[in-house]
Design a protein around this motif. Structure first.
Motif, short mmCIF file in Angstrom:
data_model
loop_
_atom_site.label_atom_id
_atom_site.label_comp_id
_atom_site.label_asym_id
_atom_site.label_seq_id
_atom_site.Cartn_x
_atom_site.Cartn_y
_atom_site.Cartn_z
N TYR B 143 0.05 2.64 7.69
CA TYR B 143 -0.65 1.42 7.26
C TYR B 143 -2.14 1.70 7.11
O TYR B 143 -2.77 1.27 6.14
CB TYR B 143 -0.47 0.27 8.25
N ALA B 147 -4.43 1.67 3.59
CA ALA B 147 -5.60 0.79 3.48
C ALA B 147 -6.88 1.57 3.23
O ALA B 147 -7.92 0.97 2.99
CB ALA B 147 -5.73 -0.05 4.74
N SER B 153 -7.31 -4.18 -2.99
CA SER B 153 -5.87 -4.33 -3.19
C SER B 153 -5.09 -3.41 -2.25
O SER B 153 -3.96 -3.71 -1.88
CB SER B 153 -5.51 -4.03 -4.64
N ALA B 155 -5.80 -2.97 0.83
CA ALA B 155 -5.64 -3.71 2.09
C ALA B 155 -4.48 -4.69 1.99
O ALA B 155 -3.71 -4.85 2.93
CB ALA B 155 -6.92 -4.44 2.45
N VAL B 156 -4.35 -5.35 0.82
CA VAL B 156 -3.24 -6.30 0.64
C VAL B 156 -1.90 -5.55 0.71
O VAL B 156 -0.97 -5.99 1.39
CB VAL B 156 -3.36 -7.03 -0.71
N ALA B 157 -1.84 -4.40 0.02
CA ALA B 157 -0.60 -3.61 0.04
C ALA B 157 -0.29 -3.14 1.45
O ALA B 157 0.86 -3.17 1.88
CB ALA B 157 -0.74 -2.41 -0.89
N ALA B 158 -1.35 -2.75 2.19
CA ALA B 158 -1.14 -2.25 3.55
C ALA B 158 -0.64 -3.37 4.46
O ALA B 158 0.23 -3.16 5.30
CB ALA B 158 -2.43 -1.66 4.10
N LEU B 159 -1.17 -4.59 4.28
CA LEU B 159 -0.73 -5.70 5.13
C LEU B 159 0.73 -6.03 4.86
O LEU B 159 1.52 -6.29 5.77
CB LEU B 159 -1.61 -6.93 4.91
N LYS B 160 1.10 -6.01 3.57
CA LYS B 160 2.49 -6.27 3.21
C LYS B 160 3.41 -5.21 3.83
O LYS B 160 4.44 -5.53 4.43
CB LYS B 160 2.60 -6.22 1.68
N LEU B 162 2.72 -3.45 6.44
CA LEU B 162 2.71 -3.62 7.89
C LEU B 162 3.71 -4.68 8.31
O LEU B 162 4.50 -4.48 9.24
CB LEU B 162 1.30 -4.00 8.35
N ASP B 232 4.01 -1.32 -4.07
CA ASP B 232 2.62 -1.71 -3.84
C ASP B 232 1.88 -0.66 -3.03
O ASP B 232 0.76 -0.28 -3.35
CB ASP B 232 2.57 -3.05 -3.08
N ASN B 236 -1.20 1.50 -4.74
CA ASN B 236 -2.57 1.13 -4.38
C ASN B 236 -3.26 2.11 -3.44
O ASN B 236 -4.47 2.05 -3.28
CB ASN B 236 -2.59 -0.26 -3.74
N ARG B 303 4.24 3.19 -10.08
CA ARG B 303 5.26 2.22 -9.65
C ARG B 303 6.64 2.72 -10.06
O ARG B 303 7.61 2.56 -9.35
CB ARG B 303 4.98 0.84 -10.27
#
Lengths: 118, 497
Positions: B143, B147, B153, B155-160, B162, B232, B236, B303
């Protein structure tokens, strides 16, 4: 039904926590609430392990004279580890959320999706 | 010293990972040399360990001197030795790539080595709970690495990643709870014997444990429909990170799933509970088809490669679930080969993007002449992935299909054969664009901003990594008989049924 509830209330509590946590994780649009849901979900699992270790009339697993029967120490140790893992995951998640908020200015998942895919 | 090899393999990257973190307070450039020295040592140790396993058979190590069923055990057999060696070699290779490409900060290399430690730990542990701990170490490091990209973006991919990854690991943990309730032990070898004796294979407790643990791990492997974090995360993350995690994270999770199937639940369980086997084979087949279909419909190359992983891991898991000796050897070969091929492909997309700015399938048109070496390596790796002989992708698929034919699983054979065509559908399109289409990007791309100020977007090391990956994708075929022999020697309960 009431008897079952009375004798197995701990398992019902675990199921309830797992359900609430998973529901929040999926349904909540707020990212912070999602992380709280994740924590509730994990807490349910922790309680499940602690419930496994329980035995009626058991003492804490600290050996002393005339002790025993003891509750099983193993699940306690496992869960101590799992709690540490859970805390670090929460810390990483919150750090990511701070970064997302400073960049996009929102914690709402739907608004974020619009910004993210543009 | 030599008898402590297994534990050193985990300890070395953790210690090595702490140094760049501390050194970054003084100098920001200390990370790469420290990581290189550590990983060269790691590769040496892993090679020595694999050689020991190859000559003397399975190595077992009791951590802290506590004997097996109570203490934590590290077990290295042919399968885990091969995967541990793969982890060491691939992470060393990607490190060569990262010198120019990657984020250069000290914490980045700290996380990088922590990820190596987690992956190695997952590979060699002989304890289901220890596997969970290493799974989470791997997850946390991954994660953080995802990030580390400059865009938000990432960070968003990493949160998803996570959130989905944590649910997967938590389900696995819940499954451990069920197994503990059923047998009272956590050691894999001990579980394998006690599962047959103390708890019937088809008891609700054991079946639930199987479902939860396999379900949790398939999230990490990213089988359809649990793959949503993967595209994602891969697209990213910085190029270095996508090459690294695409090559190793899902691979080692798939290895863990195989370990769970064969060393914990054993082949007898799969025979006794056909539903479990069919569920897994069904999931794998759906994954093969859905992953390919999604890959064909992508425009972004990264992707597309991510969805291709969804389909290729379906193939690997199908091989493991069929569980005949041939199919298991094939799945192992494809697992190792896929790591090299997919890592190489992601590294190649990084080079092509830096050199030409092309990131989409249409953008790749006519780029074959602009980046001749990387494009050629990309084409070789693509064809290897499709399964053109003599590449390693062919050998793995061939064995899996032979295994399925032996098991007379005709629907699965059909899906496996179709998977080759489906893979061809999205890779052939790219190769065709690269060489035979009119270029759509005409302007000379102003090369990507360089972080270290040396004025070069790509280095010799980056191209070398791509070329070596392409060469390995073909050359590994020669190592297959050796791997097969080691597997047959160290996994007799599994392979000589």
């Amino acid at each position: 039904m009431f008897e079952l509830l009375n004798s197995h209330y701990n398992y019902f509590a675990v199921m309830l926590l797992l359900g609430i946590g998973l529901y929040m994780l999926i349904e909540s649009r707020n990212l912070v609430k999602k992380v709280i849901g994740m924590n509730i979900f994990q807490t349910g699992i922790f309680l499940f392990f602690i419930t496994l270790a329980f035995r009626a009339g058991g003492n804490p697993p600290i050996i002393k004279e005339g002790g025993g029967p003891y509750v099983s120490p193993l699940p306690h140790v496992l869960i101590l580890t799992a709690i540490v893992v859970g805390v670090s995951l929460t810390a990483v998640a919150l750090a990511l959320i701070i970064r997302i908020y400073t960049e996009y200015g929102t914690l709402d998942e739907d608004k974020l999706k619009q910004l993210y895919y543009d | 010293m030599i008898e402590h090899l297994p534990v050193l393999l985990v300890v070395l990257p953790i210690i090595g990972g702490a140094i760049p973190l501390a050194a970054s307070l003084v100098s920001d450039r200390a990370g790469w040399p420290v990581a290189t020295v550590t990983l060269i040592g790691q590769a040496g140790l892993a090679g020595l360990l694999a050689w020991t396993v190859g000559t003397n058979g399975t190595v077992s190590y009791a951590v802290g001197g506590f004997a097996a069923p109570y203490g934590i055990e590290l077990v290295v057999d042919g399968l885990s030795g091969a995967v541990a060696l793969l982890v060491a070699v691939v992470s060393l290779g990607v490190l060569a790539y990262s010198r120019q490409a990657g984020p250069h900060s000290g914490p980045f290399y700290g996380l990088y080595l922590l990820l190596v430690a987690g992956l190695t730990g997952m590979t060699i542990t002989g304890d289901v709970f220890n596997l969970y701990v290493f799974l989470e170490i791997t997850g946390l490091a991954a994660y953080g690495l995802v990030a580390s990209g400059r865009d938000a973006s990432a960070a968003v991919a990493a949160l998803k990643y996570l959130i989905i990854g944590t649910v997967g690991a938590s389900l696995y943990l819940l499954g451990i709870g069920y197994l503990l309730a059923a047998t009272g032990t956590l050691n894999m070898a001990d579980l394998a014997t006690k599962l047959g004796e103390m708890a019937a294979y088809d008891s609700t407790l054991v079946l639930t444990a199987f479902g939860l643990m396999v379900g949790g791990l398939t999230v990490k492997v990213a089988l359809f429909p649990l793959h949503t974090w993967q595209p994602d995360a891969y697209a990213n993350a910085p190029d270095t990170v996508s090459a690294f995690i695409s090559a190793l994270v899902s691979t080692v999770s798939a290895y863990a799933l195989a370990r769970l199937l064969f060393s914990v639940f054993t082949v007898e369980f799969l025979t006794a509970v056909p539903v479990a086997r069919w569920a897994l084979v069904g999931l794998a087949c759906v994954s093969i088809i859905a992953g390919s279909a999604l890959a064909v419909s992508q425009d972004s190359v990264q992707r597309m490669l991510a969805y291709s992983s969804v389909s290729q891991f379906g193939l690997v898991i199908a091989g493991f679930a069929i569980a005949t000796p041939l199919a298991v050897i094939g799945a192992t070969v494809h697992l190792l080969g896929h790591a090299v091929m997919k890592g190489g492909l992601f590294a190649a997309t990084g080079v092509i993007e830096r050199k030409t700015g092309a990131t989409t399938v249409s953008g790749y048109a006519g780029m074959g002449s602009r980046v001749p070496i990387s494009a050629f390596a990309f084409a070789v790796l693509s064809l290897a992935m499709v399964g053109v002989p003599p590449a390693v992708g062919f050998v793995g698929k061939w064995y899996i299909v032979l295994g399925a034919v032996n098991a007379e699983n005709w629907p699965v054979v059909a899906v496996l054969l179709a998977s080759t065509l489906l893979t061809l559908a999205y890779f052939a399109r790219l190769v065709e664009r690269l060489y035979f289409a009119e270029a759509t990007i005409h302007t000379e791309h102003d090369e990507a901003p360089v972080t270290d100020g040396s004025g070069q977007a790509i280095s010799f090391g980056m191209i070398a990594v791509v070329v070596i990956a392409a060469a390995l994708a073909v050359a590994l075929t020669a190592a297959v008989p050796m791997l097969e022999q080691v597997l047959r020697e160290t996994l007799p309960p599994l392979l000589n049924q």
